[in-house]
Design a protein around this motif. Structure first.
Motif, mmCIF file in Angstrom:
data_model
loop_
_atom_site.group_PDB
_atom_site.id
_atom_site.type_symbol
_atom_site.label_atom_id
_atom_site.label_comp_id
_atom_site.label_asym_id
_atom_site.label_seq_id
_atom_site.Cartn_x
_atom_site.Cartn_y
_atom_site.Cartn_z
ATOM 1 N N SER A 87 60.197 -33.942 13.603
ATOM 2 C CA SER A 87 58.848 -33.576 13.175
ATOM 3 C C SER A 87 58.883 -32.186 12.546
ATOM 4 O O SER A 87 59.487 -31.263 13.119
ATOM 5 C CB SER A 87 57.879 -33.587 14.358
ATOM 6 N N PRO A 88 58.251 -32.004 11.375
ATOM 7 C CA PRO A 88 58.224 -30.678 10.751
ATOM 8 C C PRO A 88 57.367 -29.711 11.554
ATOM 9 O O PRO A 88 56.259 -30.046 11.977
ATOM 10 C CB PRO A 88 57.621 -30.958 9.366
ATOM 11 N N CYS A 89 57.896 -28.521 11.789
ATOM 12 C CA CYS A 89 57.188 -27.497 12.553
ATOM 13 C C CYS A 89 57.321 -26.158 11.826
ATOM 14 O O CYS A 89 58.166 -25.981 10.958
ATOM 15 C CB CYS A 89 57.765 -27.380 13.966
ATOM 16 N N TYR A 90 56.439 -25.224 12.199
ATOM 17 C CA TYR A 90 56.507 -23.875 11.663
ATOM 18 C C TYR A 90 56.998 -22.925 12.748
ATOM 19 O O TYR A 90 56.512 -22.961 13.884
ATOM 20 C CB TYR A 90 55.135 -23.405 11.174
ATOM 21 N N LEU A 91 57.975 -22.095 12.391
ATOM 22 C CA LEU A 91 58.484 -21.052 13.281
ATOM 23 C C LEU A 91 57.921 -19.726 12.785
ATOM 24 O O LEU A 91 58.242 -19.289 11.677
ATOM 25 C CB LEU A 91 60.009 -21.043 13.253
ATOM 26 N N LEU A 92 57.068 -19.082 13.583
ATOM 27 C CA LEU A 92 56.422 -17.831 13.207
ATOM 28 C C LEU A 92 57.009 -16.686 14.030
ATOM 29 O O LEU A 92 57.060 -16.764 15.262
ATOM 30 C CB LEU A 92 54.909 -17.888 13.445
ATOM 31 N N VAL A 93 57.448 -15.635 13.346
ATOM 32 C CA VAL A 93 57.999 -14.445 13.992
ATOM 33 C C VAL A 93 57.066 -13.274 13.694
ATOM 34 O O VAL A 93 56.764 -12.992 12.526
ATOM 35 C CB VAL A 93 59.419 -14.151 13.486
ATOM 36 N N LEU A 94 56.587 -12.581 14.758
ATOM 37 C CA LEU A 94 55.610 -11.500 14.632
ATOM 38 C C LEU A 94 56.287 -10.167 14.947
ATOM 39 O O LEU A 94 56.664 -9.919 16.092
ATOM 40 C CB LEU A 94 54.431 -11.709 15.589
ATOM 41 N N MET A 95 56.433 -9.318 13.941
ATOM 42 C CA MET A 95 57.022 -8.001 14.137
ATOM 43 C C MET A 95 55.908 -6.963 14.223
ATOM 44 O O MET A 95 55.138 -6.784 13.281
ATOM 45 C CB MET A 95 57.959 -7.670 12.974
ATOM 46 N N ASP A 96 55.800 -6.289 15.382
ATOM 47 C CA ASP A 96 54.745 -5.289 15.604
ATOM 48 C C ASP A 96 55.047 -4.042 14.776
ATOM 49 O O ASP A 96 56.055 -3.370 14.974
ATOM 50 C CB ASP A 96 54.687 -4.941 17.095
ATOM 51 N N ILE A 97 54.162 -3.723 13.812
ATOM 52 C CA ILE A 97 54.335 -2.537 12.965
ATOM 53 C C ILE A 97 53.135 -1.604 13.116
ATOM 54 O O ILE A 97 52.837 -0.826 12.208
ATOM 55 C CB ILE A 97 54.520 -2.949 11.487
ATOM 56 N N THR A 98 52.467 -1.676 14.274
ATOM 57 C CA THR A 98 51.261 -0.879 14.486
ATOM 58 C C THR A 98 51.536 0.602 14.321
ATOM 59 O O THR A 98 50.788 1.320 13.626
ATOM 60 C CB THR A 98 50.682 -1.148 15.886
ATOM 61 N N GLU A 99 52.582 1.114 14.946
ATOM 62 C CA GLU A 99 52.883 2.543 14.873
ATOM 63 C C GLU A 99 53.205 2.967 13.454
ATOM 64 O O GLU A 99 52.763 4.018 12.993
ATOM 65 C CB GLU A 99 54.055 2.868 15.800
ATOM 66 N N ARG A 100 53.966 2.161 12.762
ATOM 67 C CA ARG A 100 54.307 2.505 11.390
ATOM 68 C C ARG A 100 53.077 2.511 10.504
ATOM 69 O O ARG A 100 52.892 3.388 9.671
ATOM 70 C CB ARG A 100 55.340 1.509 10.844
ATOM 71 N N LYS A 101 52.209 1.524 10.702
ATOM 72 C CA LYS A 101 50.969 1.451 9.942
ATOM 73 C C LYS A 101 50.103 2.680 10.203
ATOM 74 O O LYS A 101 49.513 3.252 9.301
ATOM 75 C CB LYS A 101 50.207 0.176 10.304
ATOM 76 N N ARG A 102 50.028 3.047 11.513
ATOM 77 C CA ARG A 102 49.191 4.194 11.869
ATOM 78 C C ARG A 102 49.699 5.445 11.173
ATOM 79 O O ARG A 102 48.936 6.251 10.647
ATOM 80 C CB ARG A 102 49.190 4.381 13.380
ATOM 81 N N THR A 103 51.018 5.630 11.131
ATOM 82 C CA THR A 103 51.610 6.783 10.461
ATOM 83 C C THR A 103 51.287 6.777 8.975
ATOM 84 O O THR A 103 50.937 7.805 8.383
ATOM 85 C CB THR A 103 53.136 6.780 10.655
ATOM 86 N N GLU A 104 51.392 5.603 8.356
ATOM 87 C CA GLU A 104 51.108 5.497 6.930
ATOM 88 C C GLU A 104 49.645 5.797 6.636
ATOM 89 O O GLU A 104 49.307 6.515 5.685
ATOM 90 C CB GLU A 104 51.467 4.094 6.439
ATOM 91 N N VAL A 105 48.751 5.225 7.465
ATOM 92 C CA VAL A 105 47.321 5.431 7.254
ATOM 93 C C VAL A 105 46.963 6.902 7.412
ATOM 94 O O VAL A 105 46.185 7.462 6.631
ATOM 95 C CB VAL A 105 46.503 4.560 8.238
ATOM 96 N N GLU A 106 47.546 7.537 8.438
ATOM 97 C CA GLU A 106 47.267 8.951 8.653
ATOM 98 C C GLU A 106 47.761 9.798 7.483
ATOM 99 O O GLU A 106 47.111 10.753 7.067
ATOM 100 C CB GLU A 106 47.918 9.410 9.952
ATOM 101 N N LEU A 107 48.912 9.440 6.933
ATOM 102 C CA LEU A 107 49.449 10.165 5.797
ATOM 103 C C LEU A 107 48.537 10.041 4.580
ATOM 104 O O LEU A 107 48.199 11.017 3.925
ATOM 105 C CB LEU A 107 50.851 9.652 5.469
ATOM 106 N N VAL A 108 48.142 8.787 4.297
ATOM 107 C CA VAL A 108 47.266 8.560 3.137
ATOM 108 C C VAL A 108 45.933 9.257 3.328
ATOM 109 O O VAL A 108 45.377 9.878 2.412
ATOM 110 C CB VAL A 108 47.074 7.046 2.909
ATOM 111 N N ALA A 109 45.386 9.200 4.551
ATOM 112 C CA ALA A 109 44.090 9.835 4.822
ATOM 113 C C ALA A 109 44.168 11.339 4.630
ATOM 114 O O ALA A 109 43.248 11.972 4.094
ATOM 115 C CB ALA A 109 43.656 9.504 6.245
#
Length: 498
Positions: free
Chosen positions: A367-389
């Protein structure tokens, strides 16, 4: 003319009249191999219309017709039926292929037997060859032989009258390692192909009844020790008017190897799936029903397994935006895989985290299935957002942006930007496109109003609408949005350069 000669001639005429209309071919010969007469059936079996076309005697007959055995070997001249009967030999059921020497395309198969006619004193008076045309039967037999031998499925044929094997194909020999001589003529008691059959009693009963033997597992003893697991089945048939049983086999060894390799592959996949520290989920491709998740998924999102397994992705609702979820699975269905798409994930307690989602299509139990991998990038995003802000706070006036700074901001915000469908430039009105283009030139609202000859409030309304449609919140984000799509590239230069 003597009385004996008259009697012989009379007998021959009577014999000719009797056999003239027979369907079997008949050829009369003198003891010295002279061909005296042949009926119409015998002439037709040689492709001729007159007796002299057969040749005056056995020597001429051998020149005009080539004979071969059924195994395709030539028949030596001295072994021609016409010579054998002249030598006093009595025979029956001799199968030969007959071909005219001047016409190799024509071919008949004769089943020949001999007969000697004697006079009252017991002396041989005439020799008779009686032949049946079995060309059609031989052709069908030859087609069967070719099909049987060419069939890659291992098979043997057993004659039911004495339970001996009369035919074996190459597939059986290759599967078992037996030679042809080790099979042909051997009894089923010596080579028991039903040995170890799971329904042996049923198979033997069906064999006695000359009826179909259903498929069943069995063990074949090999000539060099050991056994081979097979599936065997039997089908009754007739060969040369004799009841026979065709046994066909399926070698189970390749299937076992495939099953073993598949099981080992699944075990490796399961081990890697469990041990990976990255949250991972498997769901059905058709219904998005969660089949399995690893410990990292449960720990990161804070769900117990019973609240995840057997539920759909929509029911669990861990993807913060339903529209994003819809677009994500639509893109996955179309492309079969995704690479590092930015998605906001909601934990069980409501906390939001930023993740890179990568996905691929896998087959699980066909049966065809989807394998989803979730990489947490919250800290990196926060750093980027703070830099842009911070940059935006210092440089609120976009006219100060240099081309280099604009590109760096674009790169920072697009490193892991979503690849899902988003707003298109064509969704903006013509006036909104003009406004966006002037924003990209670095013009302030007053300057845009002057350039487009619009009221300042009208320009501000257009700017607000552009922000809303593009889902951005500042001039710098609007410029980055346009930069990512290659829009107004020629306009991106500092005012000081004009």
């Amino acid at each position: 003319m003597s009385q004996d000669v008259l009697t012989t001639e009379t007998n021959r005429r009577q014999l000719q009249q009797i056999i003239a209309g027979l369907s079997d071919g008949v050829i009369l010969l003198e003891a010295d191999k002279t061909i005296l007469w042949a009926n119409d059936a015998a002439l037709a079996m040689h492709g001729v219309s007159r007796v002299n076309q057969l040749g005056a005697n056995a020597k001429e007959y051998a020149k005009r017709f080539n004979l071969r055995y059924r195994n395709n070997h030539p028949v030596p001249t001295e072994s021609y039926p016409i010579n054998r009967i002249a030598g006093g030999e009595v025979f029956s059921d001799v199968l030969v292929e007959v071909t005219p020497s001047d016409d190799e395309e024509s071919l008949w198969v004769h089943n020949v037997r001999s007969l000697q006619l004697t006079d009252s004193a017991g002396q041989v008076e005439s020799l008779v060859l009686i032949m049946s045309d079995v060309t059609e039967w031989a052709s069908a037999e030859q087609r069967f032989e070719k099909t049987f031998n060419a069939n890659p499925a291992p098979a043997v044929i057993c004659r039911l009258s004495d339970l001996r094997y009369i035919k074996v194909n190459q597939g059986f020999l290759e599967m078992t390692g037996y030679t042809r001589d080790q099979v042909i003529g051997v009894s089923t008691y010596e080579l028991d192909i039903l040995d170890g059959a799971e329904k042996r009693d049923l198979a033997i009963e069906r064999l006695r009844q000359h009826t179909t033997i259903p498929q069943m597992q069995a063990e074949l003893k090999l000539p060099e020790r050991g056994n081979k697991q097979v599936i065997v089945a039997g089908q009754p048939l007739e060969i040369n008017e004799e009841a026979c049983m065709l046994f066909s086999f399926v070698d189970m060894e390749p299937r076992h190897k495939v099953e073993l390799a598949l099981r080992q592959s699944e075990e490796r996949f399961a081990k890697a799936f469990r041990l990976t520290p990255v949250p991972t989920l498997v769901c059905g491709a058709e219904n998005e029903l969660v089949i399995d998740v690893n410990e990292a998924f449960l720990e990161t999102l804070g769900y117990p397994s019973e609240e995840v397994l057997g539920k759909t992705v929509e029911e669990i609702d861990f993807i913060d935006d339903s529209g994003t979820r819809t677009r994500l699975f639509a893109a996955l269905e179309k492309a079969g895989k995704l690479d590092r798409v930015d998605v906001r994930i909601r934990k069980k307690g409501g906390e939001l985290i930023e993740c890179n989602v990568s996905a691929d299509t896998v087959n699980i139990q066909d049966s065809p299935c989807y394998l989803l991998v979730l990489m947490d990038i919250t800290e990196r995003k926060r750093t980027e957002v703070e830099l842009v802000a911070a940059i935006e706070e210092v440089m609120k006036d976009a006219s100060w942006f240099s081309r280099t700074l604009i590109e760096k901001l674009a790169n920072v915000k697009s490193v892991n930007s979503p690849k899902l469908p988003s707003v298109s430039f064509t969704d903006l009105t013509a006036r909104e496109r003009d406004v966006l283009g002037l924003i990209c030139e670095g013009l302030a609202d007053k300057e845009i109003a002057a350039r487009l000859k619009l009221a300042l409030n009208t320009v501000r309304n257009h700017v607000s609408t552009v922000y809303s449609k593009l889902d951005v919140h500042s001039r710098s984000e609007a410029i980055v949005w346009a930069r990512e799509r290659g829009l107004f590239a020629s306009e991106w230069r500092p005012k000081a350069q004009r």
